[in-house]
Scaffold this motif. Structure first.
Motif, mmCIF file in Angstrom:
data_model
loop_
_atom_site.group_PDB
_atom_site.id
_atom_site.type_symbol
_atom_site.label_atom_id
_atom_site.label_comp_id
_atom_site.label_asym_id
_atom_site.label_seq_id
_atom_site.Cartn_x
_atom_site.Cartn_y
_atom_site.Cartn_z
ATOM 1 N N ALA A 101 1.864 6.748 0.819
ATOM 2 C CA ALA A 101 1.013 5.603 0.230
ATOM 3 C C ALA A 101 0.644 5.848 -1.031
ATOM 4 C CB ALA A 101 -0.307 5.866 1.176
ATOM 5 N N ALA A 123 0.675 -1.239 -0.023
ATOM 6 C CA ALA A 123 -0.127 0.106 0.128
ATOM 7 C C ALA A 123 0.733 1.259 0.117
ATOM 8 C CB ALA A 123 -0.906 -0.015 1.230
ATOM 9 N N GLU A 124 2.237 1.097 0.403
ATOM 10 C CA GLU A 124 3.245 2.288 0.360
ATOM 11 C C GLU A 124 4.174 1.980 -0.765
ATOM 12 O OE1 GLU A 124 2.385 0.439 3.484
ATOM 13 O OE2 GLU A 124 0.852 1.829 3.597
#
Length: 227
Positions: A63, A52-53
């Motif tokens: 992110a 997600a990052e």
């Protein structure tokens, strides 16, 4: 007996994961299917990224959902590679794809691309998340879907049947003969991740699995189907 071989994020053991370079290497090595991961950028692009990052796999921070596609494109994803979007992959390689989604938003966007480009026969939508697969099923009732599971692998046959999945991709360390038998009794194809050693490949054959997800070309050559 040859096994279906799935290139994990391309072939991330030898190339930067989830990059066009990795996908081209996987296709060149002859994998049957290429697996990739999708997130949604701030401005609604289907970005090929596992986390997600961006911190782990690029020279940036933050992110994915907080960055625009233009901002993401400026990052180095390894060896000078840029973060691709899903449409980039469709033109870079011709192999079948397993597209892993994390949530309903990605499911809706991916469904739009599949519908617009006629990708029903090329893309299997996979996820750990039942709700993401339910969204795919609502958007595209006939689309092939697959359930991914780790520790919850023993419950996968029942969950997959309820979702209408054709495939389960289960973590090898949590697999046993009973789970495999119940999957096959439900007419589910069973593949496992991540198989990177001869010992793991031997366990796959012992369990009678249908395929492997691997990071390495050597495993593809040992396990793969001819042609």
């Amino acid at each position: 007996m040859p096994l279906l071989t799935v290139g994990h994020r391309g072939l991330m053991g030898v190339e930067p994961e989830n990059t066009l370079r990795s996908f081209r290497r996987a296709e060149g090595e002859g994998v049957d299917v290429i697996e990739l991961d999708l997130h949604v950028s701030k401005d609604g692009a289907l970005v090929v990224m596992h986390d997600a990052e961006v911190d782990r796999t690029t020279d940036g921070t933050g992110a994915v959902g907080d960055l625009t596609l233009a901002e993401l494109r400026r990052l180095d994803a390894g060896l000078g590679e840029r973060i691709p979007v899903f449409e980039d992959v469709l033109t870079a390689v011709r192999a079948p794809l397993q597209a892993e989604i994390k949530d309903r938003a990605a499911a809706r966007l991916l469904a739009e691309v599949i519908r617009e480009q006629g990708l029903h026969d090329r893309v299997t939508v996979i996820s750990f998340h039942d709700e993401a697969l339910r969204e795919t099923r609502e958007q595209l009732p006939e689309q092939p879907i697959g359930l991914v599971a780790g520790r919850s692998s023993p419950t996968a046959p029942e969950r997959a049947r309820e979702l209408g999945a054709r495939l389960v991709s289960l973590e090898l360390q949590w697999l046993d003969a009973d789970t495999v038998a119940r999957c096959h009794a439900a007419d589910l194809e069973v593949i496992t991740w991540t198989v990177n050693t001869p010992e793991e490949l031997a366990r796959v054959r012992e369990l009678g699995l249908d395929g492997v997800v691997t990071d390495h070309p050597e495993i593809r050559r040992s396990a793969g189907r001819a042609g």
